[in-house]
Structures are given as C-alpha cells and as structure tokens.
Design a protein around this motif. Structure first.
Motif, PDB file in Angstrom:
ATOM      1  N   THR A 120     -96.172 -17.823 -27.948  1.00  0.00           N
ATOM      2  CA  THR A 120     -96.898 -16.796 -28.774  1.00  0.00           C
ATOM      3  C   THR A 120     -97.952 -17.091 -29.634  1.00  0.00           C
ATOM      4  O   THR A 120     -98.007 -18.301 -30.294  1.00  0.00           O
ATOM      5  N   ASN A 121     -99.076 -16.225 -29.733  1.00  0.00           N
ATOM      6  CA  ASN A 121     -99.937 -16.278 -30.607  1.00  0.00           C
ATOM      7  C   ASN A 121    -100.071 -15.069 -31.569  1.00  0.00           C
ATOM      8  O   ASN A 121    -100.984 -14.309 -31.201  1.00  0.00           O
ATOM      9  N   PRO A 122     -99.394 -15.217 -32.914  1.00  0.00           N
ATOM     10  CA  PRO A 122     -99.348 -13.952 -33.778  1.00  0.00           C
ATOM     11  C   PRO A 122    -100.819 -13.684 -34.155  1.00  0.00           C
ATOM     12  O   PRO A 122    -101.691 -14.876 -34.322  1.00  0.00           O
ATOM     13  N   PRO A 123    -101.135 -12.466 -34.645  1.00  0.00           N
ATOM     14  CA  PRO A 123    -102.576 -11.997 -35.095  1.00  0.00           C
ATOM     15  C   PRO A 123    -102.855 -12.998 -36.320  1.00  0.00           C
ATOM     16  O   PRO A 123    -101.726 -12.993 -37.326  1.00  0.00           O
ATOM     17  N   PHE A 124    -104.060 -13.472 -36.453  1.00  0.00           N
ATOM     18  CA  PHE A 124    -104.301 -14.059 -37.666  1.00  0.00           C
ATOM     19  C   PHE A 124    -104.959 -12.957 -38.925  1.00  0.00           C
ATOM     20  O   PHE A 124    -104.698 -11.719 -38.365  1.00  0.00           O
ATOM     21  N   GLY A 125    -104.854 -13.612 -39.862  1.00  0.00           N
ATOM     22  CA  GLY A 125    -105.111 -12.831 -41.106  1.00  0.00           C
ATOM     23  C   GLY A 125    -103.846 -11.938 -41.840  1.00  0.00           C
ATOM     24  O   GLY A 125    -102.869 -11.988 -41.124  1.00  0.00           O
ATOM     25  N   ARG A 149     -85.421 -16.517 -44.772  1.00  0.00           N
ATOM     26  CA  ARG A 149     -84.934 -17.199 -46.033  1.00  0.00           C
ATOM     27  C   ARG A 149     -86.152 -17.499 -47.034  1.00  0.00           C
ATOM     28  O   ARG A 149     -85.856 -17.783 -48.104  1.00  0.00           O
ATOM     29  N   ILE A 150     -87.184 -17.428 -46.554  1.00  0.00           N
ATOM     30  CA  ILE A 150     -88.481 -17.459 -47.428  1.00  0.00           C
ATOM     31  C   ILE A 150     -89.075 -16.258 -47.499  1.00  0.00           C
ATOM     32  O   ILE A 150     -89.489 -15.669 -46.631  1.00  0.00           O
ATOM     33  N   LYS A 151     -89.221 -15.519 -48.591  1.00  0.00           N
ATOM     34  CA  LYS A 151     -89.679 -14.212 -48.895  1.00  0.00           C
ATOM     35  C   LYS A 151     -91.093 -14.557 -49.261  1.00  0.00           C
ATOM     36  O   LYS A 151     -91.699 -15.072 -50.355  1.00  0.00           O
ATOM     37  N   THR A 152     -91.867 -13.911 -48.394  1.00  0.00           N
ATOM     38  CA  THR A 152     -93.395 -14.003 -48.507  1.00  0.00           C
ATOM     39  C   THR A 152     -94.175 -12.947 -47.822  1.00  0.00           C
ATOM     40  O   THR A 152     -93.576 -12.580 -46.871  1.00  0.00           O
ATOM     41  N   SER A 153     -95.339 -12.495 -48.379  1.00  0.00           N
ATOM     42  CA  SER A 153     -96.132 -11.469 -47.319  1.00  0.00           C
ATOM     43  C   SER A 153     -96.997 -12.360 -46.372  1.00  0.00           C
ATOM     44  O   SER A 153     -97.619 -11.414 -45.630  1.00  0.00           O
ATOM     45  N   ASN A 154     -97.238 -13.674 -46.183  1.00  0.00           N
ATOM     46  CA  ASN A 154     -97.791 -14.457 -45.323  1.00  0.00           C
ATOM     47  C   ASN A 154     -97.199 -13.869 -43.855  1.00  0.00           C
ATOM     48  O   ASN A 154     -96.262 -14.409 -43.570  1.00  0.00           O
ATOM     49  N   LYS A 155     -98.096 -13.420 -43.258  1.00  0.00           N
ATOM     50  CA  LYS A 155     -97.579 -12.828 -42.001  1.00  0.00           C
ATOM     51  C   LYS A 155     -97.355 -13.821 -40.893  1.00  0.00           C
ATOM     52  O   LYS A 155     -96.424 -13.678 -40.072  1.00  0.00           O
ATOM     53  N   GLN A 156     -98.333 -14.967 -41.061  1.00  0.00           N
ATOM     54  CA  GLN A 156     -97.782 -16.009 -40.058  1.00  0.00           C
ATOM     55  C   GLN A 156     -96.575 -16.757 -40.237  1.00  0.00           C
ATOM     56  O   GLN A 156     -95.832 -17.050 -39.268  1.00  0.00           O
ATOM     57  N   LEU A 157     -96.296 -16.977 -41.649  1.00  0.00           N
ATOM     58  CA  LEU A 157     -95.060 -17.485 -41.931  1.00  0.00           C
ATOM     59  C   LEU A 157     -93.903 -16.686 -41.349  1.00  0.00           C
ATOM     60  O   LEU A 157     -92.783 -17.167 -41.028  1.00  0.00           O
ATOM     61  N   ASN A 158     -93.973 -15.308 -41.681  1.00  0.00           N
ATOM     62  CA  ASN A 158     -93.018 -14.624 -41.230  1.00  0.00           C
ATOM     63  C   ASN A 158     -92.778 -14.627 -39.681  1.00  0.00           C
ATOM     64  O   ASN A 158     -91.623 -14.620 -39.469  1.00  0.00           O
ATOM     65  N   PHE A 159     -93.849 -14.674 -38.956  1.00  0.00           N
ATOM     66  CA  PHE A 159     -93.562 -14.864 -37.583  1.00  0.00           C
ATOM     67  C   PHE A 159     -92.911 -16.022 -37.220  1.00  0.00           C
ATOM     68  O   PHE A 159     -92.237 -16.224 -36.389  1.00  0.00           O
ATOM     69  N   VAL A 160     -93.089 -17.231 -37.913  1.00  0.00           N
ATOM     70  CA  VAL A 160     -92.481 -18.422 -37.723  1.00  0.00           C
ATOM     71  C   VAL A 160     -91.023 -18.174 -37.839  1.00  0.00           C
ATOM     72  O   VAL A 160     -90.018 -18.594 -36.948  1.00  0.00           O
ATOM     73  N   GLN A 161     -90.709 -17.476 -38.851  1.00  0.00           N
ATOM     74  CA  GLN A 161     -89.084 -17.308 -39.184  1.00  0.00           C
ATOM     75  C   GLN A 161     -88.691 -16.406 -38.288  1.00  0.00           C
ATOM     76  O   GLN A 161     -87.542 -16.658 -37.793  1.00  0.00           O
ATOM     77  N   HIS A 162     -89.274 -15.296 -37.923  1.00  0.00           N
ATOM     78  CA  HIS A 162     -88.710 -14.467 -36.918  1.00  0.00           C
ATOM     79  C   HIS A 162     -88.438 -15.235 -35.607  1.00  0.00           C
ATOM     80  O   HIS A 162     -87.316 -15.163 -34.906  1.00  0.00           O
ATOM     81  N   VAL A 163     -89.503 -15.969 -35.151  1.00  0.00           N
ATOM     82  CA  VAL A 163     -89.399 -16.673 -33.682  1.00  0.00           C
ATOM     83  C   VAL A 163     -88.561 -17.906 -33.856  1.00  0.00           C
ATOM     84  O   VAL A 163     -87.486 -17.947 -32.923  1.00  0.00           O
ATOM     85  N   LEU A 164     -88.013 -18.442 -35.073  1.00  0.00           N
ATOM     86  CA  LEU A 164     -86.802 -19.358 -34.895  1.00  0.00           C
ATOM     87  C   LEU A 164     -85.756 -18.798 -34.971  1.00  0.00           C
ATOM     88  O   LEU A 164     -84.714 -19.219 -34.466  1.00  0.00           O
ATOM     89  N   ASN A 165     -85.436 -17.398 -35.491  1.00  0.00           N
ATOM     90  CA  ASN A 165     -84.190 -16.749 -35.488  1.00  0.00           C
ATOM     91  C   ASN A 165     -84.038 -16.270 -34.413  1.00  0.00           C
ATOM     92  O   ASN A 165     -82.832 -15.874 -33.976  1.00  0.00           O
ATOM     93  N   SER A 166     -85.048 -16.083 -33.387  1.00  0.00           N
ATOM     94  CA  SER A 166     -84.845 -15.572 -31.981  1.00  0.00           C
ATOM     95  C   SER A 166     -84.664 -16.533 -31.036  1.00  0.00           C
ATOM     96  O   SER A 166     -84.663 -15.997 -29.854  1.00  0.00           O
TER      97      SER A 166
END
Length: 365
Positions: free
Chosen positions: A151-156, A170-187
C-alpha cells in the motif's frame, strides 16, 4: 472519451482490456496534476515492490492480498500480473481459478471516483472487484486479516486530522501515516508481510519513535528503501521510503538501501522514474520476501547497509539513517520550474502539518 466509445471493447480478451485500461489510467496520471494522478502510484515503484514481495496466491491455502488505500488498484493489478508471469492461469483448475479471481485480491478506498476506477480495473482483468468504500483509519476496524498488504497511503494530513477512536491503535496520534502503519500491522495474518510507502517523517517523528519501539519486538522491520527525490512529482514532492515488515518474529537488524543520495532527482518530463532506478535494489534484496536472503553490507561507500537492533535502540529507534556523503555536483544545473514550486509547497505543507499536530496536543491539555 470519443476514442474510448469508438473501441469495440467486446472484441478484446480480458488481458488486452486490462492492459488498455491501465494504459489509460497512466496516461491520465502523467498528463494532469488532478484527477487520476493523485491516486496513481508510479508503476516502476509498484512493480519493484511486487517483484521482491512475491505475492503468490497459492503459497498457502488461505493467501489473500490487500491494498488498504488502493487508489486505482495498481498494487493489486501488478500482483496479479506478477503471478501470471510465474504460471499460466489457463492451466489452473476450476477451483483454483475461483480462488485466484474471486477470493485473493481485496482493497479499500476512501474516495468514490478512484474506487470506481479500481473496480473497473479489476473487472477488466477478470478479477472480482472486492474494493470496499470507506475510511481505513477512522472507520471501526473490521478485523479482516490478510497474508500480504502492499500500500501507498495518501501523504499529508488532509481530512479529519483527529486522533482515531480505535482501541486497537496503541499509539494515539493524528498523524495519518502512522495510523495507516498501525492499521496495516493489525490487519496482517500470522507470518503475514507488508510493504508500505511512507514519507520520511515516519522514520523520526516523536510518535514514530514510540511506534517503532513497541513494534520491533513483535514484527521484523527488516528493510527500508529510501526512494529517489521527486518520485511522486507532480502530485506530492515529499521524500519517501518503503518499509518492509514481516509479522511473527522480532527485529534483529534493519537493512537500508539508499536510492536517493547522489542520484539525480526525478522530474515529471526530463528525468522520469523508470525501472532502472530499482534494478540494483532488487538484486540486493534477494529472493526471499521476508528479507531473510543472504545479503552483503556495502560499507560506508555502498548503498546497502545493515544496522543491528542495538544500534537502532541507541538511536532511540530513530530510523532516519544516512551514511553516504552528498555530492552536490551530481544534480548539475538541470531543473524544471515546477520542481522549485513543488519544493516550496512541500515545505509549507510540512510546517502546517506540524502546527496542526501541536494544536491537537494543546487542545488535550
């Protein structure tokens, strides 16, 4: 559109139809900064990732592949085309054909228009268009697990710019890319693998350090590819990397490949991204998708380096590592005015994103 209407689509087989549609998508992406382009990852990059990740639908009985921010479906189609080069689909049994075309490839996209293009792209390749419409990181986790996620999540940080209400993050942040990483790992399924295209700030931001620290004992973050400058021009002018991760074993070391330093920047017209940018990386990566092939550290002057987990811990899990000395003469005097304006826009967007993150933190206090 007139030219498209004049084509007798029913006279072509699925392979030809799919290739024609992919060509139209690529042409639209290259000719405009709007429209399909912003959802279209450069095909040389996609093909490189697919080639080293080797997503074989029959490597296991329950193998599935997903792109959680699929745009026009490039990763899915490239994965399917890679498999076809390994084995003729005509030789598959009826049961295996059902698995391949109906039960292997999945995706999700936030925006209606690219989702429709992805559905059409898969359909014209004979693949069941299992493309979900929805917000990958803000919608509730559907708990679907996959063997391989490319995957290539949207930048910005355009969008909600809020901390998702996800208990599995587990990490609470509004950083979209970090949240994509968390979602991918959990998936990922057990022993699943992923390759994620990310901006450089995901290597070193404060929240990123927290994420890598808790991730590495459970996941093998084994390879990081630093992409050439200008890879995503003109849609985004950000420095980016590809992070390769395998679930099921801890990180013992990370291999870094620098395809950026002392490489002339990619431009839209004069110096476009090509397969040649990645030939050496593919050779160095090796034949094993999990990154466990025999590799050679190129030393201080080489592009491929190995850093042990003790070195990573000593850096407080900051993965923004450089070792090559910049040779400014490499860039020469070649430039496009569009590159200069995009550089400026990128810097301003980075400042705005940082201010938004700070504002969110202050609102909590």
């Amino acid at each position: 559109m007139t030219l498209i209407d004049q084509v007798n689509w029913s006279s072509y087989d699925e392979d030809v139809l799919g290739s024609m549609f992919e060509g139209l998508l690529e042409k639209a992406a290259n000719e405009s900064k709007k429209g399909a382009g912003q959802y279209f990852t450069p095909r040389p990059l996609i093909n490189t990732i697919v080639q080293v990740m080797k997503p074989n639908p029959f490597e296991s009985q329950n193998f599935t592949l997903s792109d959680v921010a699929c745009g026009t479906g490039g990763f899915i189609i490239s994965s399917y085309e890679w498999f076809k080069r390994q084995q003729s689909t005509k030789l598959l049994s009826a049961e295996d054909k059902i698995k391949l075309f109906n039960k292997t490839y999945f995706g999700q996209e936030l925006v209606t228009r690219p989702r429709r293009m992805a559905q059409m792209n898969l359909f014209l390749h004979g693949i069941e268009p299992n493309i979900k419409l929805g917000d990958t990181i803000y919608d509730p986790f559907d708990k679907n697990l996959f063997s391989c996620i490319l995957t290539n999540p949207p930048f910005g940080n355009k969008g909600l710019n809020q901390i998702p209400d996800r208990k599995d993050f587990r990490i609470k942040t509004s950083n979209k890319q970090l949240n994509f990483v968390q979602h991918v790992l959990n998936s990922l399924q057990d022993n699943g693998r992923t390759a994620i295209v990310l901006p450089d700030n995901v290597l070193s931001d404060e929240k990123a350090l927290e994420l890598w620290k808790i991730t590495m004992p459970e996941y093998n973050v084994h390879t990081i590819l630093k992409l050439p400058n200008g890879t995503f021009l003109p849609y985004a002018n950000v420095k980016a990397v590809v992070v390769f991760i395998q679930k099921g074993s801890p990180t013992k070391h990370i291999w870094f490949y620098d395809a950026r330093t002392n490489i002339p920047s990619v431009t839209k017209k004069g110096r476009p991204l090509t397969d040649n940018h990645f030939f050496d990386f593919i050779e160095n990566y090796g034949e094993r998708p999990d990154g466990d092939a025999q590799r050679i550290d190129g030393g201080d002057d080489g592009r491929f380096r190995k850093f042990g987990i003790d070195q990573i811990r000593a850096r407080n899990y900051n993965l923004d590592i450089s070792w090559l000395i910049e040779n400014e003469s490499i860039e020469d005097n070649y430039f496009e005015i569009e590159d200069i304006t995009n550089d400026t826009i990128s810097e301003l967007e980075s400042i705005i994103d940082s201010l938004k993150e700070l504002s969110n933190l202050l609102e909590k206090k």
